[in-house]
Structure formats: C-alpha cells, structure tokens
Design a protein around this motif. Structure first.
Motif, PDB file in Angstrom:
ATOM      1  N   SER A  45      14.791   3.642 -10.303  1.00  0.00           N
ATOM      2  CA  SER A  45      14.337   5.042 -10.289  1.00  0.00           C
ATOM      3  C   SER A  45      14.470   5.695  -8.911  1.00  0.00           C
ATOM      4  CB  SER A  45      12.881   5.126 -10.751  1.00  0.00           C
ATOM      5  OG  SER A  45      12.040   4.424  -9.853  1.00  0.00           O
ATOM      6  N   GLY A  46      14.798   4.891  -7.911  1.00  0.00           N
ATOM      7  CA  GLY A  46      14.917   5.452  -6.568  1.00  0.00           C
ATOM      8  C   GLY A  46      13.707   5.105  -5.729  1.00  0.00           C
ATOM      9  N   CYS A  47      13.702   5.595  -4.502  1.00  0.00           N
ATOM     10  CA  CYS A  47      12.599   5.271  -3.597  1.00  0.00           C
ATOM     11  C   CYS A  47      12.122   6.547  -2.925  1.00  0.00           C
ATOM     12  CB  CYS A  47      13.049   4.257  -2.552  1.00  0.00           C
ATOM     13  SG  CYS A  47      11.840   4.033  -1.237  1.00  0.00           S
ATOM     14  N   ALA A  48      10.918   6.973  -3.290  1.00  0.00           N
ATOM     15  CA  ALA A  48      10.384   8.223  -2.739  1.00  0.00           C
ATOM     16  C   ALA A  48      10.039   8.088  -1.262  1.00  0.00           C
ATOM     17  CB  ALA A  48       9.143   8.649  -3.528  1.00  0.00           C
ATOM     18  N   ALA A  49       9.771   6.870  -0.833  1.00  0.00           N
ATOM     19  CA  ALA A  49       9.306   6.683   0.546  1.00  0.00           C
ATOM     20  C   ALA A  49      10.431   6.781   1.566  1.00  0.00           C
ATOM     21  CB  ALA A  49       8.623   5.323   0.683  1.00  0.00           C
ATOM     22  N   MET A  50      11.615   6.446   1.121  1.00  0.00           N
ATOM     23  CA  MET A  50      12.765   6.358   2.020  1.00  0.00           C
ATOM     24  C   MET A  50      12.883   7.609   2.905  1.00  0.00           C
ATOM     25  SD  MET A  50      14.915   3.763   2.129  1.00  0.00           S
ATOM     26  CE  MET A  50      15.196   3.015   0.536  1.00  0.00           C
ATOM     27  N   ARG A  85       0.825  -1.210   0.000  1.00  0.00           N
ATOM     28  CA  ARG A  85       0.000   0.000   0.000  1.00  0.00           C
ATOM     29  C   ARG A  85       0.860   1.261   0.000  1.00  0.00           C
ATOM     30  NH1 ARG A  85      -4.943  -2.066  -1.190  1.00  0.00           N
ATOM     31  NH2 ARG A  85      -5.754   0.001  -0.705  1.00  0.00           N
ATOM     32  N   CYS A  86       2.158   1.138  -0.191  1.00  0.00           N
ATOM     33  CA  CYS A  86       3.041   2.313  -0.238  1.00  0.00           C
ATOM     34  C   CYS A  86       2.419   3.376  -1.150  1.00  0.00           C
ATOM     35  CB  CYS A  86       4.420   1.912  -0.777  1.00  0.00           C
ATOM     36  SG  CYS A  86       5.462   3.353  -1.110  1.00  0.00           S
ATOM     37  N   SER A  87       2.187   4.570  -0.593  1.00  0.00           N
ATOM     38  CA  SER A  87       1.482   5.618  -1.344  1.00  0.00           C
ATOM     39  C   SER A  87       2.240   6.011  -2.607  1.00  0.00           C
ATOM     40  CB  SER A  87       1.321   6.874  -0.487  1.00  0.00           C
ATOM     41  OG  SER A  87       0.758   6.554   0.742  1.00  0.00           O
ATOM     42  N   MET A  99       3.743   4.179   7.467  1.00  0.00           N
ATOM     43  CA  MET A  99       3.214   2.829   7.284  1.00  0.00           C
ATOM     44  C   MET A  99       4.297   1.834   6.848  1.00  0.00           C
ATOM     45  SD  MET A  99       0.040   3.200   8.086  1.00  0.00           S
ATOM     46  CE  MET A  99      -0.645   1.597   7.627  1.00  0.00           C
ATOM     47  N   HIS A 100       5.501   2.302   6.673  1.00  0.00           N
ATOM     48  CA  HIS A 100       6.504   1.454   6.038  1.00  0.00           C
ATOM     49  C   HIS A 100       7.185   0.480   6.999  1.00  0.00           C
ATOM     50  CE1 HIS A 100       5.611   4.136   2.791  1.00  0.00           C
ATOM     51  NE2 HIS A 100       6.288   3.355   1.970  1.00  0.00           N
ATOM     52  N   ALA A 101       8.014  -0.374   6.406  1.00  0.00           N
ATOM     53  CA  ALA A 101       8.561  -1.520   7.127  1.00  0.00           C
ATOM     54  C   ALA A 101       9.831  -1.166   7.895  1.00  0.00           C
ATOM     55  CB  ALA A 101       8.849  -2.644   6.139  1.00  0.00           C
ATOM     56  N   GLN A 156      16.824  -0.182  -1.359  1.00  0.00           N
ATOM     57  CA  GLN A 156      16.041   0.034  -2.574  1.00  0.00           C
ATOM     58  C   GLN A 156      14.551   0.225  -2.276  1.00  0.00           C
ATOM     59  OE1 GLN A 156      17.347  -0.514  -6.092  1.00  0.00           O
ATOM     60  NE2 GLN A 156      19.097   0.166  -4.880  1.00  0.00           N
ATOM     61  N   CYS A 157      14.086  -0.396  -1.205  1.00  0.00           N
ATOM     62  CA  CYS A 157      12.638  -0.396  -0.962  1.00  0.00           C
ATOM     63  C   CYS A 157      12.341  -0.710   0.499  1.00  0.00           C
ATOM     64  CB  CYS A 157      11.963  -1.422  -1.878  1.00  0.00           C
ATOM     65  SG  CYS A 157      10.174  -1.533  -1.675  1.00  0.00           S
ATOM     66  N   ILE A 158      11.406   0.022   1.068  1.00  0.00           N
ATOM     67  CA  ILE A 158      11.001  -0.217   2.459  1.00  0.00           C
ATOM     68  C   ILE A 158       9.490  -0.454   2.547  1.00  0.00           C
ATOM     69  CG2 ILE A 158      12.910   1.069   3.498  1.00  0.00           C
ATOM     70  CD1 ILE A 158      10.942   3.448   3.851  1.00  0.00           C
ATOM     71  N   ALA A 159       8.911  -0.892   1.443  1.00  0.00           N
ATOM     72  CA  ALA A 159       7.450  -1.051   1.407  1.00  0.00           C
ATOM     73  C   ALA A 159       7.003  -2.228   2.268  1.00  0.00           C
ATOM     74  CB  ALA A 159       6.990  -1.261  -0.029  1.00  0.00           C
ATOM     75  N   ASN A 179       9.966   8.278  -8.579  1.00  0.00           N
ATOM     76  CA  ASN A 179      10.932   7.432  -7.883  1.00  0.00           C
ATOM     77  C   ASN A 179      10.262   6.291  -7.137  1.00  0.00           C
ATOM     78  OD1 ASN A 179      12.534   9.554  -8.704  1.00  0.00           O
ATOM     79  ND2 ASN A 179      12.487  10.515  -6.677  1.00  0.00           N
ATOM     80  N   CYS A 180      10.218   5.171  -7.770  1.00  0.00           N
ATOM     81  CA  CYS A 180       9.749   3.967  -7.084  1.00  0.00           C
ATOM     82  C   CYS A 180      10.415   2.778  -7.738  1.00  0.00           C
ATOM     83  CB  CYS A 180       8.225   3.845  -7.145  1.00  0.00           C
ATOM     84  SG  CYS A 180       7.651   2.269  -6.471  1.00  0.00           S
ATOM     85  N   ASN A 181      11.348   2.194  -7.006  1.00  0.00           N
ATOM     86  CA  ASN A 181      12.094   1.060  -7.557  1.00  0.00           C
ATOM     87  C   ASN A 181      11.207  -0.143  -7.849  1.00  0.00           C
ATOM     88  OD1 ASN A 181      14.616   2.293  -7.532  1.00  0.00           O
ATOM     89  ND2 ASN A 181      14.896   1.861  -5.342  1.00  0.00           N
ATOM     90  N   LYS A 182      10.104  -0.203  -7.159  1.00  0.00           N
ATOM     91  CA  LYS A 182       9.211  -1.342  -7.376  1.00  0.00           C
ATOM     92  C   LYS A 182       8.487  -1.190  -8.714  1.00  0.00           C
ATOM     93  CE  LYS A 182       6.999  -3.270  -3.602  1.00  0.00           C
ATOM     94  NZ  LYS A 182       7.593  -4.610  -3.622  1.00  0.00           N
TER      95      LYS A 182
HETATM   96  S1  SF4 Z   1       9.136   1.851  -0.568  1.00  0.00           S
HETATM   97 FE1  SF4 Z   1       9.263   0.514  -2.350  1.00  0.00          FE
HETATM   98  S2  SF4 Z   1       7.252   0.688  -3.209  1.00  0.00           S
HETATM   99 FE2  SF4 Z   1       7.490   2.453  -1.892  1.00  0.00          FE
HETATM  100  S3  SF4 Z   1       8.383   4.063  -3.151  1.00  0.00           S
HETATM  101 FE3  SF4 Z   1      10.068   2.989  -2.247  1.00  0.00          FE
HETATM  102  S4  SF4 Z   1      10.566   1.503  -3.826  1.00  0.00           S
HETATM  103 FE4  SF4 Z   1       8.530   2.161  -4.286  1.00  0.00          FE
END
Ligand code: SF4
Ligand SMILES: Cc1cc2nc3c(=O)[nH]c(=O)nc-3n(C[C@H](O)[C@H](O)[C@H](O)COP(=O)(O)OP(=O)(O)OC[C@H]3O[C@@H](n4cnc5c(N)ncnc54)[C@H](O)[C@@H]3O)c2cc1C
Lengths: 338, 763
Positions: free
Chosen positions: A147-152, A128-130, A158-160, A167-170, A139-142
């Motif tokens: 492309s990067g990770c906007a959530a980082m 559910r990563c926004s 809500m993230h992990a 690369q990702c914390i979804a 920026n969303c590697n998923k």
């Molecule tokens: S946490 Fe994962 S799904 Fe969310 S923006 Fe980063 S790469 Fe994408």
C-alpha cells in the motif's frame, strides 16, 4: 476493538496448541488469528487502535510460574520470557554484572508499564510509527503490504536511519533488545516441536520488501527464555530523548567492553532508536578491538557505526546524534568503575 | 520547592485547603461521563481521513452487522441543525464548520458519522467497520503551503479592531543607534486536558440535560438551544467538575447539538466519549504563528522604536485570531510603535483560545527580542527591562492601575541567584552539561465580566452560595467559599458552594482569567446585601455607614478586617429581629465600564469581558518575572530545565495555596511549551500526526525537579471590588522566552522557533 475469544493457557503445550490451531498457512505472525497475551501493553493497545485484530487471545500469564526466572548464576544468565521488566531491572545480580540490561529496562517506558510488561512481550513490541498506529492512513506496507509508506515523505522524526528499505523506515522502538543483541544473547523458543534456541540476532527481520514480517517466529511459537553467557559488568546503556523519562529513544547505545590493561579485548556496540531492528554495530566493534581507548578511536568507531545510515526530512539529525551517543557511551563504559 | 501553602502576605487570603480536595483525591468527584443515565445508548464518532474534499459514499453494511448497533448517523440522515455564529461575532460556537450537514469535508478529523450502539465497545467496533469513499482535494496545511490566503486581521475579526501604532516607527528605527530585526515561530499546540471531550444528553419530555465538561455552561446552554431551535429555558448544562479546560471548553463545539438531536430522535439518553486523538480535531487548538520584531534603541538601552508583525493560521471560514500585539506594543515605554496582525487561512479546523492565547506566542517573540537586544547592548537583561519600565502604556498614554514588574524581577532574581550568572554565553558548565540562566517578563490582562449570585444564610450560620461558575481545577469552589465566609463572618466549613450548573445564576466564561475577579466580586456584593438586611434589623437605630458596611462582622468571626471597637453582630438576634429563619439574596454585578447590554448578554450566554488595554482611562495587567536554569548536554544535546523560579504580583491573592498551584502549573506548562509541545502536521494532507499522549510530549515528573513560586503583595483598588487581577494564565507566558534566553546563555545559540528540540542545538 473487535470481539475475540479468550483462553488461559495453563501449560506451554496448551498455549502452543491454541496458537497453532488458529494459525493459517502463509499468514505472517503479526496477522495471525491467535496472539499470545503477556502484559498486554502493546497488544491491547494495538487492538484498541484496530491495528491488530486477532480473533483469539491466548493468555500465557499462567506460565509465569516456570517462565519468569531471573538467574544470573555463575557465568551464565537466564531470563524467563514472562519475567517483568521492573523485576529484572531491580535485580541486584543484574545490576552488578549486566548493567546494560538493568538500565535498558529501567530507562524504558514508565514504572506502571514496567510492572506489567514482560521481557518476551518487550522484544516483540511493535513500531511506534504514527502512520502504522493510525488505521485511517491507507499507505502502510507493514499493515497492508503493497500500500506504500506514508512515513517516507511524511512526519518521520522518530524513524530509522539504519536497516531501512524503500518499503518501510519504521524504527524498532524497544531498549532491552539492544542489550540482548550486544551481549550475543540466545533466545529460547517453545513450539510444537519442543524447545529450540537460536541467536537473538536472528529473531528480528529488517523490513526489506516484507515489512509485515517482523520476526522469524512462526505462529504457534513462543519465546520462553533468553540466555547470555559471560558477565558484562563493564557495560552501559545510554539513551537520548526529548524528556527525562517515559519516552522512546531518539538514539541509544548499548555498549559492553572487556578492557584489560588498557586494551579493549572485546567490544559490543548496539544501537537503538535509529534502526528498523535491534542493531549490532559490528564495524564499530571491529575498530575497537585490540586498541587502546581514546576519544579519536571512539569517534572513528561511532562514524563506522553510522557509515551506512541514511536520513530523511525530519530524522537526519539522528546520524550525528547517534554518533555522539555511541562515542559518549564508549567513554562511559571505559571509565566506569567495576 | 516552596511550601504548598505559602504564608499569606499583606492583601492575601488564607491558604485554606481546596474545598473539593477530598472528593477529588478519593475519586468521588463526578465528571460529565460519570453522571448516571437511565438506559443510555453509546455514541462513537467516525472522523474524516482527509482534510479537503467530499464523501462519495458510505458502506455501512459491515458496521450495521455489529451486534448492538442501533443507528448510524451521517450527513445523509443527519440532524437538521441551525447555524451558530462564531463567539467573536456574537454567537456561541468555536467553529462555523458544521459537520453532518453535507458531503463536504473542511478539515482533517471532521465528524462524518456517529455510530450509536447498546455498548461503547459495539459502537467503537462498528465505527471501525464504517467504510468511506472520498474524493480528496489537495489541502493547504499551514504557512507556505500552496493555496493559503493572507489578509490583515483588522476588518475580519470583530474582536481585533485596531493594529496599535504610535509616533513614527520608520524614522525612529532608521535613526536608532542599536537595531535588531528578528523572526520567531511558534507551533501548533493542543490543550489535551485530562478529561476527554465527552457529552451526555438526556431528554425528559421537551427538556434537555447536557453533561459536558464546559468552561461556560450558559454559553453552551444558549448555543445548543439556538442550534436545536428550542427555548433555552428547556436546556440545562451540568458539570460540577471539569477535568481541565485551558480554553478548549470555552466555546461550543458541534458535537453537543449533534448528540442532543440524536438523543431526541432515539428517545434515549446518549453518552459520547470521544478518543484522545479525536479531541485534536473536534475542538480547537492553538494555531501556529510567525512574528517579525524590529527594535531600535539608544546605546544606553532606551527603546525608541518597536514594531511587531504577527501572522496566525485560521480555518477557511473563520477569522479566529489572538492578536497579541495589543499587549506587546504596550509592555514597555517606547515612543514609536508599529504593528500588524495578519490571518492566514488554511484547510484546518478553527483554532481557539488556549491558555493565554495572545500572550504566549507574542510575548515569546518580544521577550526573546528584548534578550537579543540586551546582548547587543552588552547589558544585563533585567536592567534593560528596568530602563524601559513604565507606569503608562505608550499607545494611548493610559496609566497602569498597578504594575509591579520590576519588583517581581528583583524578587525572582534574588531567589534564583541571578547574581551568580556569568554573563558570557557558554561560560557555565557542570560535567557533561552546559548551564544557562535566562529570564523574561510575563504579563496577562486583568479581565472581569458581569456575574450574578444567590447567597442564602441560615440562623445557625450555614451558608449556601450559588453561581454558575466553573471548577476547571483552579480552585473556584474554594475561593468562592472563602469569600462568602470572610464576608459573612461564618466559619468556612459552614459554606456550601454550588457551581457548574446553568440553572444557577449566570457567571462569565471561565476564560481570560476573569473567574476569581468576577465571581468573588459578585459574591462579596451579595453577601453585603445580606449583611445590610441583618444590620438594619438588629440595629435599626444606627445608621449603616459605608465604613460599617465594610467592617462590621456578623456571626462568630468578624468579617474581613473588623475595625477595633466594632461589635460583631449577633446573628441569632438579627434573625429574631427579622423574624425569619433564612435570609436569601440575589444580586448582579458588573465591572466598571461594562457595556450597557452587559446584563442582557449575561442572561443569554454571551460574554462581555472588560479589562486589559480596553478599559477607558486605565490599563490593567498582572505581571511577573520568570527565571530558569537550562542544562544542555554536550554530547546528546538533550535540554533539561532543572529550575523554574517565578515571582508574580496580581492584586489580591484570594488563596495563596490555589494561586501557587496555578502559577506552578503555568511555569511547568511554559517549560513544556518551550521544549516539548507541538502538534506535527503532515503537510501533504493537512493532518495532525502525533495526536496521542505518547507522541504529543508533555513533561513528566522527572522533567520538573524544581519550581519555585513567589507571590508578591500588591494592592489595586482600581480594578474590581475583590481587588483581584487573575493569574490562571499569567505564568505560562514568559517561560517560552526565558528558556530560549537561557539556551542562548548556555550554548551561544539563539533559537527563535519553538519548541526547541535537541536537533536544533549545535554545540
Ligand atoms: S514506516 Fe513502515 S510502519 Fe511506518 S508507514 Fe511506512 S511502512 Fe508503515
Ligand atoms: C506509553 C508507552 C511507552 C513505552 N516506552 C517504552 C520505552 O521507552 N522503551 C521500551 O523498550 N518499551 C517501551 N514501551 C513498550 C513496552 O515496553 C512494551 O509494550 C512491553 O514491554 C510489552 O510487553 P508486554 O508483556 O506488555 O507485551 P504484550 O503486549 O502482551 O505482547 C506484545 C507482543 O508480543 C507477543 N508476545 C508476548 N509474549 C510473547 C512471548 N513470550 N512469545 C512470543 N510472543 C509474545 C504478543 O502477542 C504481542 O504481539 C512503551 C509502551 C508504552 C505503552
């Protein structure tokens, strides 16, 4: 949404055929041109958001005839991939012998969604990563590897905190998978080469350097069933969230215990809402096994479960919260009357 | 829960069921996007992915190739629209940021293109295929972001004229025996009404019909006419039902004139249904605020000094502000008061009204501070309010027209069981849950505006009432029908009400909780005109005394409270005497103290509300008291609110059933605002992140097990002919503080920032 072709698969072979035909080499499942449709509560949603753009939809609902069993027979449990969340949650035998499964389903989503959604679709639901769900973020590697990770460094409450990578914390958002992984379930997979089984724990893949690859399932493969051996009447699913219902977990724990004469013979602990994949806390289990239960033990187990956790700006609270949820779930499991 | 239809008490109307109940529950109520159009084309918006900068280039090839695409409108080929001023500067618009005018981007989610296609699906697909290259600049997102500017609201915003002050705050605070200084924060919130922000436009020659959920059909009519540069008589706005407004539909948004001009250009009706997430940026919202409160009191609890400083976010071009100090400086007796409101400009869309715009953030601060002061004084918070209760507001020394604050506290405290509270924090629990009780005052200014109505009575009692009011779910149809039925003495079933159409006589914006007061006052007046005509015809020899005007009923049921001995008028005879089959009257009403240009303004879609603190010799507010039980889980720190009890006094209650619904919804909203609702902003790029119903949390049924609404009798003859104070925005004000006060009681922890989430609790 983009135009797509729609096909109803009336038998498993036809489904597998249709899905494999469209599969291109080297395309991860999430990007596959053909996607199976079960309840549609994740898939259609992501298609409307333009996140998933399959060219072909293969409707597997006609397979429900053979794929929706709910069989808590004897010491083994078999659940068909097309069984509805609501039917499984309401099943007497599941409630009695696998409360962790019944409650993980009952506490998920809303009544309407549970009536539509299937077990197979449920374990395959996506984060559910926004930033993942809004394609206007580049920026969303998923979505776009590299492309990067906007959530980082963005809004990441809500993230992990477990199983993350740079690369990702979804967060893996589902509830039911925690019950499955805790109970050492196996997943049955139907593909071109027929049917195979593997531990459910091997289905999901932590993001690592390839967050776009979420499972070990290959295009053309379908989940047909789940199986659990043994009964787990002393089991609990505890879910903490902002509102009382209809929300994903901020932190959850699936706990199953085998307690004999006050000693914990076997312990299973899985964590939800805090990890990138369904998460088994084996370190916590190791501490519990063979011990007599008390609060201090529960606390140590909880600490062990989160020993490797790493929080970011908005989600660090999940570490302390997660520990308290684990400790409380253990307490509840120990004291439950069975 | 209290019954859905509470027994009416003194000065309350009957709890008749909603006029529109059946069409609504059977799905036959037609909302704007349900309106049938002949061969419409469909619009889908493309909105910006940056908050500040410019568009370098569009690549539309891919989008144009989608089958069914008719046109793609950008700033390069966009409509030439005239500017509209902000409503607070005498215009109609909720923002002066006009999209599609240039390549400049002023905020996240600004409309940058409109795709028109033969189907909604094609329009949406093509919109997804529009590629945009931007040159982005670093935006300022909110408080503390680099690049924001701050300045006093006074002098920038025409509607915020003065920072209320009285006495010598500095000295009194310095000398006070007990002092409190505390800061409070409230978050960004979005209205999220169920009905999306749809707009359909259809031209017939040079006449335009707009179907759009609006809380002000006249404002929209004149605003769109101004932007299109056409005669307002050629524009009609129709919306018989509005699926919630909460302020978001009070002023014109840029989308309407854009869609209207595209419809004109393509000579086709156009239907736009934006998505939920687009609603976050193409309309207004409640901006985040910050407060510092200083209270000085004597040992026995008398307030001696009060200072309230507030800061609010607004957009770069528009000085929107709510300035709730106008209320918080007048709520309690206090001889030395100081205040200051400032506006902080950021790269954001312009904020706007949202249910109780000033009172929600500002009373959260004051009513939390009052609770903190009660703790310092070791005093029951209800008693602290009693000690500082007043019948005269301290700033201008004007008397409240009526004020039942303490009566509300006493009733609600009784119903809630406040006496069972053990005052020590952390002293009550139940298993895993710590229990806290908290309370707060609530209030909302009584406002009304000029309004017109046409009423037609037939010989058989059938009545038709026409007024361009708005049914935003509050019960507007119902109370208007009740008013006419009561006044004319005809059965309710015989009354037909027509609202939500700018071809009807003008009524004010459905905002500021003025609707019932204004529309019922004018409908009463026009019904009386009919009564007078009939009375004169039927009894030409008798003089129509004021008393008779008030009491003589016509038709079957005597009107209001027909005095003993008054004979009801025989309707048939009266019509025979007049020699007509239909009597129709039109009338215009304005509240006392309304500005001279009121009626002119009313007929050009402008609002002239009077009331609240801005009345000449008095001040008018509705009051209430709210009590909540909060439970905090020792382990998970989850916060739940099993009980909300509110007692309210708001002058005449036209219909206890619809009033209860409004107040109940308000209490639930208040709880939601305290515990759940907040729009998250990504500070790096000034974008809203949780712009959907899964992530923008509002309560579900399981969160609201118990709500009790108590309506107090109150009579106020100083406000308007209907005696109505208005209560649509009354109940969601106090709840924010009541919940935080209860959390303090449960946990011993004072939380001064909303919403309160489980990670904020340390037990
Ligand atoms: S946490 Fe994962 S799904 Fe969310 S923006 Fe980063 S790469 Fe994408
Ligand atoms: C508002 C909202 C709230 C929710 N809250 C919760 C919650 O609290 N807890 C929770 O656990 N879930 C929650 N969910 C998620 C929901 O449970 C899932 O969407 C649902 O279980 C998916 O099942 P489905 O049958 O609808 O799957 P679909 O949408 O049909 O499929 C999901 C994915 O799995 C694939 N798939 C489906 N079946 C199979 C199969 N047999 N084999 C291989 N691949 C398959 C599809 O191709 C698709 O990619 C929520 C969803 C929404 C919309």
């Amino acid at each position: 949404m983009r135009p797509f072709s729609y096909q109803r698969a009336t038998d498993p072979d036809m489904a597998v055929q249709a899905l494999s035909a469209a599969a291109a080499a080297n395309n991860p499942l999430t990007q596959a041109a053909a996607q199976p449709l079960a309840g549609g509560t994740t898939l259609i949603d992501l298609m409307k958001l333009d996140v998933m753009r399959p060219a072909a939809i293969v409707d597997i609902n006609p397979l429900a005839h053979g794929w929706s069993v709910i069989e808590p027979n004897g010491d083994n449990l078999r659940l068909g991939a097309l069984a509805k969340m609501s039917d499984v949650a309401a099943h007497d035998g599941i409630q009695r012998n696998y409360p962790v499964i019944a409650n993980s389903l009952k506490l998920a989503a809303s009544a309407q969604l549970r009536n539509m959604a299937t077990l197979g679709g449920n374990v395959m639901q996506r984060t559910r990563c926004s930033y993942f769900r809004d394609v206007s973020y580049e920026n969303c590697n998923k979505r776009h590897p590299g492309s990067g990770c906007a959530a980082m460094d963005g809004v990441n409450r809500m993230h992990a905190v477990l199983g993350i990578s740079d690369q990702c914390i979804a967060t893996y958002p589902g509830d039911f998978a925690q019950a499955l992984i805790a109970l050492d379930a196996t997943v049955e997979i139907t593909g071109k080469a027929g049917t195979r089984s593997m531990p459910f724990a091997q289905l999901h893949k932590a993001p690592g350097s390839t967050p776009d690859i979420e499972t070990t399932l290959q295009p053309g493969e379908l989940i047909s069933a789940f199986a659990v051996s043994g009964r787990w009447p002393r089991s609990v699913y505890l879910k903490a969230r902002d509102r009382q219902s209809y929300e994903f977990a901020l932190s959850s724990a699936a706990v199953a215990l085998d307690v004999q004469d006050g000693t914990i013979k076997d312990a299973r602990v899985a964590l939800g809402g805090v990890a990138t994949v369904p998460w088994r806390a084996r370190e916590a289990e190791a501490l519990l096994k063979g011990q007599k239960f008390d609060e201090a033990l529960a606390q140590r187990a909880a600490d062990a479960a989160f020993a490797d956790a790493r929080g970011r700006r908005h989600n660090s609270f999940k570490i302390a919260l997660g520990k308290r949820v684990v400790a409380r779930a253990l307490q509840q499991a120990v004291t439950m009357e069975i | 829960m209290t019954a859905a239809a509470p027994e009416p008490k003194i000065n309350m109307g009957q709890p008749v069921p909603r006029y529109d109940a059946v069409v609504k529950v059977t799905g036959r109520a037609t909302y704007a996007s349900d309106m049938p159009l002949a061969d419409p084309a469909y619009a889908f918006l493309v909105t910006s992915a940056i908050a500040k900068g410019r568009i370098d280039r569009f690549d539309l090839d891919d989008a144009r190739r989608v089958r069914g695409v008719i046109d793609i409108v950008t700033h390069e080929n966009g409509p030439k629209l005239k500017e509209s001023k902000l409503f607070s500067n005498g215009g109609y618009a909720g923002t002066t940021i006009q999209p599609l005018k240039s390549a400049d981007i002023a905020h996240d989610g600004q409309i940058i293109a409109v795709v028109i296609a033969e189907s909604y699906e094609a329009a949406r697909e093509a919109a997804n295929r529009v590629k945009v290259s931007y040159t982005a600049a670093a935006p300022s997102a909110t408080f503390d972001s680099p690049g924001t500017t701050i300045a006093a609201a006074k002098g920038q915003n025409a509607q915020f004229k003065e920072d209320p002050k009285v006495g010598n705050f500095a000295k009194a605070f310095e000398e006070a025996e007990v002092k409190l200084t505390a800061s409070y924060d409230t978050p960004t919130q979005h209205h999220n009404p169920m009905e999306l922000f749809s707009t359909s436009c259809a031209w017939m020659g040079d006449e335009l019909v707009i179907y759009e959920p609006s809380q002000f059909v006249y404002g929209l009519k004149y605003g769109v006419a101004e932007q299109l540069g056409i005669d307002a008589d050629k524009v009609r706005v129709v919306n018989p039902y509005v699926g919630g407004g909460f302020g978001s539909r009070g002023s014109m948004t840029p989308r309407t004139a854009i869609i209207a001009s595209i419809a004109k250009r393509l000579s086709r009706p156009i239907k736009l249904v934006p998505t939920r997430d687009q609603g976050f940026t193409i309309t207004t919202y409640r901006a985040e605020t910050r407060h510092e409160i200083k209270l000085g009191a004597s040992r026995d609890g008398k307030l001696l000094a009060l200072k309230h400083e507030g800061a609010e976010i607004s957009s770069r071009p528009d000085a929107y502000c709510v300035g709730g100090t106008k209320t918080t400086t007048r709520l309690y007796a206090c001889p030395n008061v100081d205040s200051l409101v400032s506006i902080v400009r950021a790269d954001r869309n312009t904020p706007g009204f949202m249910r109780s715009p000033p009172e929600v953030p500002y009373l959260f601060a004051l009513e939390s501070a009052m609770d903190e002061l009660a703790v310092k004084l070791n005093m029951d918070p209800v008693e602290l309010r009693r000690i500082n209760d007043t019948t005269v507001e301290p700033i201008g020394g004007k008397p409240y027209t009526s004020r039942s604050l303490m009566a509300c506290f006493d009733e609600a405290a009784k119903a809630f069981g406040w006496a069972q509270r053990s005052p020590q924090p952390k002293s009550m629990s139940d298993g895993d849950w710590l229990i806290g009780y908290g309370c707060a005052a609530t209030c909302y200014p009584t406002q009304m505006g000029p309004a017109a109505a046409r009423v037609r009575l037939q010989r058989d009692g059938r009545t038709r009432v026409e007024i361009a009011g708005h049914e935003i779910g509050t019960g507007a149809y119902t109370v208007v029908a009740q008013t006419a039925a009561e006044r004319l003495g005809v059965p309710l079933e015989k009354v037909a009400v027509f609202i939500g159409d700018s071809d009807l006589p003008p009524a004010p914006v459905a905002g500021g909780s003025n609707s019932t007061a204004s529309t019922c006052s004018v409908v009463m007046m026009v019904c009386d005109q009919i009564r007078q005509r009939l009375f004169k015809a039927a009894m030409p020899s008798q003089s129509l005394t004021d008393k008779a005007k008030e009491t003589v009923g016509i038709g079957q049921t005597p009107a209001t409270q027909a005095a003993k001995g008054d004979r009801p008028l025989d309707l048939e005879k009266a019509f025979d005497a007049l020699g007509v089959g239909v009597v129709e009257e039109y009338g215009e009403w304005k509240p006392e103290g309304a500005p001279l240009d009121s009626f002119r303004a009313m007929h050009s879609g402008q609002v002239r509300l009077v009331g609240g603190h801005a009345m000449k010799d008095q001040i008018a507010y509705a009051f209430g008291a709210e009590f909540v039980e909060v439970r905090v889980n020792r382990f998970t720190h989850e916060i739940r609110c099993p009980r909300l009890v509110g007692a309210f006094a708001a002058g005449r209650i036209m219909n206890p059933r619809t009033a209860r619904s409004q107040l109940m919804g308000g209490l639930i909203w208040g709880m939601s605002s305290a515990l759940l609702e907040a729009t998250d902003i990504d500070e790096r790029n000034a974008r809203y992140v949780n712009d959907n119903f899964a992530d923008y949390l509002v309560p579900v049924n399981a969160d609201v097990p118990g709500v009790e609404v108590i309506l107090l009798s109150e009579q106020d003859d100083h406000i308007n002919p209907a005696g109505v104070k208005g209560l649509g925005e009354l109940a969601n004000v106090g709840t924010n503080a009541a919940i935080c006060n209860a959390i303090y009681h449960a946990t011993g922890q004072r939380i001064r920032k909303l919403p309160v989430r489980l990670e904020n609790i340390e037990v």
